[in-house]
Design a protein around this motif. Structure first.
Motif, short mmCIF file in Angstrom:
data_model
loop_
_atom_site.label_atom_id
_atom_site.label_comp_id
_atom_site.label_asym_id
_atom_site.label_seq_id
_atom_site.Cartn_x
_atom_site.Cartn_y
_atom_site.Cartn_z
N LEU A 448 -3.88 -3.73 -0.94
CA LEU A 448 -5.29 -3.47 -1.27
C LEU A 448 -5.78 -4.50 -2.29
CD1 LEU A 448 -7.33 -1.23 -0.46
CD2 LEU A 448 -6.88 -0.21 -2.68
N ALA A 449 -4.93 -4.81 -3.27
CA ALA A 449 -5.32 -5.76 -4.31
C ALA A 449 -5.57 -7.14 -3.71
CB ALA A 449 -4.24 -5.83 -5.39
N ILE A 450 -4.67 -7.55 -2.80
CA ILE A 450 -4.83 -8.87 -2.19
C ILE A 450 -6.08 -8.90 -1.31
CG2 ILE A 450 -3.81 -10.48 -0.53
CD1 ILE A 450 -1.07 -9.67 -1.65
N LEU A 451 -6.22 -7.86 -0.49
CA LEU A 451 -7.40 -7.79 0.39
C LEU A 451 -8.68 -7.81 -0.42
CD1 LEU A 451 -6.57 -5.28 3.25
CD2 LEU A 451 -7.12 -7.71 3.41
N GLY A 452 -8.69 -6.95 -1.47
CA GLY A 452 -9.88 -6.86 -2.32
C GLY A 452 -10.20 -8.21 -2.94
N ILE A 473 -5.81 0.00 -12.02
CA ILE A 473 -6.34 1.35 -11.83
C ILE A 473 -5.45 2.16 -10.88
CG2 ILE A 473 -7.92 1.13 -9.84
CD1 ILE A 473 -8.90 2.56 -13.23
N ALA A 474 -4.74 1.46 -9.99
CA ALA A 474 -3.90 2.19 -9.03
C ALA A 474 -2.56 2.55 -9.64
CB ALA A 474 -3.69 1.35 -7.79
N CYS A 475 -2.33 2.13 -10.86
CA CYS A 475 -1.07 2.44 -11.53
C CYS A 475 -0.83 3.95 -11.48
CB CYS A 475 -1.13 1.96 -12.97
SG CYS A 475 0.28 2.47 -13.92
N PRO A 476 0.28 4.38 -10.91
CA PRO A 476 0.44 5.82 -10.64
C PRO A 476 0.80 6.63 -11.87
CG PRO A 476 2.39 4.64 -9.99
CD PRO A 476 1.46 3.61 -10.53
N ASN A 772 -8.17 8.17 -8.79
CA ASN A 772 -7.82 6.82 -8.36
C ASN A 772 -8.84 6.26 -7.39
OD1 ASN A 772 -5.64 6.28 -9.89
ND2 ASN A 772 -4.12 6.36 -8.25
N ALA A 773 -9.33 7.14 -6.48
CA ALA A 773 -10.30 6.69 -5.49
C ALA A 773 -11.55 6.20 -6.19
CB ALA A 773 -10.62 7.83 -4.53
N ILE A 774 -12.01 6.96 -7.21
CA ILE A 774 -13.20 6.54 -7.96
C ILE A 774 -12.94 5.19 -8.63
CG2 ILE A 774 -14.75 7.11 -9.88
CD1 ILE A 774 -14.03 10.09 -9.34
N GLY A 775 -11.78 5.11 -9.30
CA GLY A 775 -11.44 3.89 -10.02
C GLY A 775 -11.31 2.71 -9.07
N LEU A 776 -10.65 2.94 -7.93
CA LEU A 776 -10.41 1.86 -6.98
C LEU A 776 -11.72 1.33 -6.41
CD1 LEU A 776 -7.23 2.88 -4.96
CD2 LEU A 776 -7.55 0.88 -6.41
N THR A 777 -12.66 2.26 -6.13
CA THR A 777 -13.95 1.84 -5.59
C THR A 777 -14.62 0.88 -6.57
OG1 THR A 777 -14.09 4.13 -4.90
CG2 THR A 777 -16.00 2.76 -4.43
N LEU A 778 -14.62 1.28 -7.85
CA LEU A 778 -15.24 0.43 -8.86
C LEU A 778 -14.49 -0.89 -8.98
CD1 LEU A 778 -16.04 3.05 -11.64
CD2 LEU A 778 -17.64 1.92 -10.10
N ALA A 779 -13.16 -0.81 -8.91
CA ALA A 779 -12.35 -2.02 -9.04
C ALA A 779 -12.66 -2.99 -7.90
CB ALA A 779 -10.87 -1.67 -9.05
N LEU A 780 -12.78 -2.46 -6.69
CA LEU A 780 -13.03 -3.31 -5.52
C LEU A 780 -14.44 -3.90 -5.58
CD1 LEU A 780 -11.27 -1.28 -2.72
CD2 LEU A 780 -10.61 -3.50 -3.60
N THR A 789 -12.27 1.98 -18.02
CA THR A 789 -10.82 2.15 -17.91
C THR A 789 -10.29 2.97 -19.08
OG1 THR A 789 -10.94 -0.17 -17.37
CG2 THR A 789 -8.78 0.85 -17.24
N ALA A 790 -10.82 2.66 -20.27
CA ALA A 790 -10.34 3.35 -21.47
C ALA A 790 -10.63 4.83 -21.40
CB ALA A 790 -10.98 2.74 -22.71
#
Lengths: 821, 54
Positions: A448-452, A473-476, A772-780, A789-790
């Motif tokens: 996902l990171a590479i694609l993004g 953000i995807a850090c589990p 994570n989904a919320i965070g990932l959307t923003l990250a992408l 993030t904080a």
């Protein structure tokens, strides 16, 4: 002696002899044969000795403590202190000492019977009793005492004897000697956590100005260089010291080519830190140092929770825990106490009643009664004649026997049972699942990171931004917190209920168990009193000794049970002196014996009374006294529990027993048909049975419930081995779970509770996936800010922790608490 | 505003002092057993007869 006077008011004065009196030391109801000194009543010589000892040193304040749960010493009065003679051996003493310099020495002893405030009070007053002891410090949680003493004035043996006399016999076995100085890993854990917390607090403070609009707050830009510099400084010990365990685990995972969740975590940490460094040095932003330190802090809290094990319990036992430290060697006519490690082939040993045989030996006495229940599970003792072979781990019943050592301690048959299989249990299924999960998770995140990042090409800086943002953000972290907190809290709450798990994985395994194998003797049945009842004329001490003398000579299991029950109930520890003069057993009926001029008859009603009634009847000198009722059935509440397991929970249950099938009818209702009840099982067969179950079904989780060493093999072979014990502090074979026998009646509830752990974890996973989904959307989208993030990272962690702890506590509310011992 | 430099210096110093104090406490084993000291402090030295009156 004012103290004694004041204390005397607390004792119940005897109204009449029939009502009984309370012992001045232990407060127990005195039997008929109490001792009276200075208007004080004592149940036994042991209690009186301790009382005298305390009053002599003005320590009677002990009895005016709020709740002195004083230990009854009845059984000790008869025990000989001679058995501690081996502590005079300087080699053994050396191996026990932690510190030994200038005539002063220090050591830590485990005292299993420590339990309350009064114990702390008394044991820390040891220097008043023995002036050679300089300092004594008790650790209540670990049930251990650290004693610092002067070797000139006292010896280890006299300290141990003093402790034993006070009712706190130290646990001394081969294992105590062999263990190396244990490093307290919790300490490092605390320091790592403190460093991360310290850095977290400070970086938050210095990051705050950066979050305000710079136009509004000039101060922020004015000091930004200083704040960034400080953040950098504080983050250094976190990445170099606090976060080290995650990197180590991840690296170990890489090397052994097994995936674990520490790999994506380490990736997230490195991405977070790397990007923050880049932003600070390129002056392009404030960085994520507060999120980074906070992340490590929360992860470490989770790790600490996971690591918190139970100090008082030991799960990994080996053979050495079962073998005594010392034994009595016969040299000519003399009896010499020697450490077990110095026994050689050909030595003659003298083994007393209830002692364990340390090495495989040949019997030299004419006859000997050996209890193999510890090894084979067979509750009937074996009678051996001269020349018979006795295996290590067996217990001697009745008169003292002489044996000749045939094999060294380290090569005994006991060890062969133990080592018959390599200790490798099939790898924990939870670990496998989490490895698979970690693998997909890592691949997914990197993908996902590479694609993004690719979608933002050719704008390299945006692409790198998105790439790192996704990794961060995807850090589990919330995912890794869910497991430890849910399972950790289940472990903590279960401990209150009387079941102790070895580690969090065991909770999952136990919950998913699909076949349960029970051992009968000692597990479903109880070997303690309560199964024998007596009705009839009151038995005096002499009568009791008379009965025991005959029962010990008899090989009938019922006689054995009566003897065990009587000696336990009346605390007759030393049965050596009790030997009958004449004994005659009439098979199928009973026996007649002579003891100190009396004739005792015990047997069926036909034998004693010429009537047909149930029970074992007793007559002394021709007078009918009463009868013993023996219930050899299962413990109370066991059968309903087995039924519920079978019918409601739909679990396949099996019964294995080393005994014969005399009492099979008790259990038929609790198990599915004949094939699930197996009798005459040797320890090897028990282990093989577990193997056979494994072979039948691949993905089934097999739970073995047992006690004693005779189940040790099966416990090891099973996926989850549960050792049932009467006293949590007493010793159990190596296992995954230690369970108090009191909680067996609601075994099914505990299993359901453990099972709920996995659904709670799934719930927590879903919550963290939403975050994570919320965070990932923003990250992408490339709009992930340090401020966001904080906030998101701690909030998601806290929600997951709150959910896990709340749900596990709520689910536990119906399970009854185990009665405190 | 230069006073900020000093204040930050002090705050870091104080916080660092606490961290060092905590590390020392952990290393000397003060967190190994957290139940017994709580009980021990309630015992009076020698004057045993007072305990019951509490």
């Amino acid at each position: 002696m004012i103290l004694v006077g004041q204390y005397k008011d607390n004792i119940m004065k005897p109204d009449s002899i029939t009502q009984g009196v309370q012992c001045a030391h232990c407060g127990e109801q005195c039997d008929r044969d109490y001792i009276i000194t200075n208007d004080l009543y004592f149940c036994c010589e042991g209690c009186k000795t301790v009382y005298d000892l305390l009053s002599e040193h003005d320590l009677c304040g002990y009895y005016s403590m709020d709740d002195p749960e004083v230990i009854s010493l009845k059984h000790l009065a008869h025990k000989s202190m001679e058995r501690f003679a081996y502590l005079d051996d300087s080699e053994i003493v050396e191996s026990l000492l932690e510190y030994n310099l200038d005539g002063k020495a220090q050591l830590t002893l485990k005292l299993p019977s420590v339990h309350c405030t009064s114990c702390v009070w008394l044991l820390e007053k040891l220097p008043f009793i023995n002036s050679g002891i300089i300092r004594s410090r008790l650790q209540l949680a670990g049930k251990s005492i650290t004693i610092y003493y002067d070797k000139e004035k006292t010896s280890l043996r006299s300290i141990v004897e003093l402790l034993t006399m006070l009712g706190y016999e130290p646990e001394l076995s081969m294992a105590t000697v062999q263990k190396e100085g244990q490093v307290n890993t919790n300490r490092t854990m605390y320091i790592r956590l403190a460093v991360a917390g310290f850095a977290f607090g400070n970086t938050m403070l210095f990051s705050l100005p950066g979050y305000f609009d710079e136009g509004m707050n000039l101060m922020a830009s004015h000091f930004s260089l200083l704040f960034s510099g400080l953040n950098l400084l504080f983050s250094l010990p976190v990445i170099l010291y606090s976060a080290l365990p995650f990197f180590k685990n991840a690296f170990a995972g890489f090397r052994s080519k097994t995936m674990n969740l520490d790999i994506p975590i380490s990736m997230g940490i490195i991405a977070l830190y790397g990007r923050s460094l880049y932003e600070i040095f390129s002056n392009s932003g404030p960085g994520f140092m507060d999120s980074f330190t906070g992340l490590v802090f929360f992860l470490l809290i989770g790790r600490l929770f996971q690591k918190k094990s139970f100090d008082a319990l030991e799960f990994d036992r080996d053979h050495s825990s079962f073998i005594p430290l010392q034994c009595t060697v016969l040299e000519g006519e003399k009896e010499i106490s020697k450490p077990v490690s110095s026994i050689r082939i050909g030595d003659a040993l003298s083994i007393h009643n209830q002692e364990i045989i340390p090495a495989d030996s040949k019997l030299l006495s004419v006859i000997g009664h050996i209890d193999y229940s510890f090894i084979t599970g067979e509750s009937t003792p074996v009678e051996l004649i001269k020349g018979g072979m006795i295996y290590a781990g067996a217990r001697v019943i009745g008169p003292t026997i002489k044996v000749e050592v045939k094999r060294e301690v380290s090569r005994s048959a006991l060890l062969r049972i133990w080592n018959s299989e390599p200790v490798s249990k099939s790898e924990s299924k939870l670990l496998l699942v989490s490895a698979v999960f970690a693998k997909y998770f890592t691949v997914f995140t990197i993908g996902l990171a590479i694609l993004g990042g690719m979608t933002y090409l050719p704008d390299i800086s945006s692409a790198i931004n998105v790439f790192t943002a996704v990794l961060i953000i995807a850090c589990p972290c919330a995912l890794t917190l869910a497991g430890p907190f849910t399972l950790g809290n289940i472990m903590r709450l279960s401990a209150k209920k009387g079941i102790y798990f070895k580690n969090p994985e065991t909770v999952m395994e136990f919950g998913s168990g699909s076949s349960i194998v029970f051992d009968k003797t000692g597990t479903l049945t109880s070997s303690l009193e309560g199964q024998v009842e007596y009705e009839g004329n009151i038995l005096l001490r002499d009568d009791i000794e008379m009965i025991i003398s005959g029962c010990l000579a008899s090989t009938h299991p019922k006689s054995r049970m009566i003897a065990a029950w009587l000696s336990k109930r009346n605390d007759i520890g030393n049965l050596d002196g009790i030997r009958c003069d004449m004994f005659k057993e009439i098979p199928g009926s009973g026996w007649i014996s002579h003891f100190r001029g009396h004739e005792i008859q015990i047997g069926s009603s036909e034998f004693i009374k010429q009537t047909k009634e149930s029970g074992v009847f007793l007559s002394i000198d021709g007078i009918q006294y009463g009868r013993f009722m023996i219930h050899e059935g299962p413990r109370k509440g066991i059968l309903p529990m087995l039924k519920r397991l079978k019918d409601d929970v739909k679990i396949t249950t099996y019964l294995l027993s080393g005994d014969d099938d005399r009492h099979a009818y008790h259990y038929e209702s609790g198990f599915e048909g004949e094939h699930s009840l197996r009798f005459h099982q040797s320890p090897e067969q028990k282990a093989q049975f577990i193997d056979a179950l494994h072979a039948q079904t691949d993905d089934e989780v097999i739970v073995m419930v047992g006690d004693g060493i005779n189940d040790a093999g099966a416990l090891k072979k099973s996926d989850v081995g549960i050792a049932v014990t009467e006293h949590i502090s007493s010793f159990t074979p190596g296992c995954d779970i230690v369970m108090s026998s009191k909680v067996l009646p609601h075994f099914d509830m505990l299993k359901n509770y453990a099972q709920s752990g996995s659904s709670i974890i799934i719930g927590a996973f879903i919550i963290s996936v939403i975050y994570n989904a919320i965070g990932l959307t923003l990250a992408l989208m490339g709009i992930l800010t340090p401020l966001f993030t904080a906030i998101l990272m701690p909030v998601s962690s806290l929600t997951v922790i709150g959910f896990s702890i709340g749900m596990t506590s709520w689910k536990a509310r119906h399970i009854p608490n185990a009665e405190s011992e | 505003m230069e006073v900020i430099f000093m204040l930050i210096g002090f705050s870091v110093l104080v916080a660092g002092g606490f961290l060092i104090a905590f590390t020392w406490a952990v290393k000397t084993g003060q967190f190994d057993d957290r139940t017994t000291p709580a009980i021990r402090m309630l015992f009076d030295e020698q004057k045993d007869e007072d305990i019951s009156k509490e």
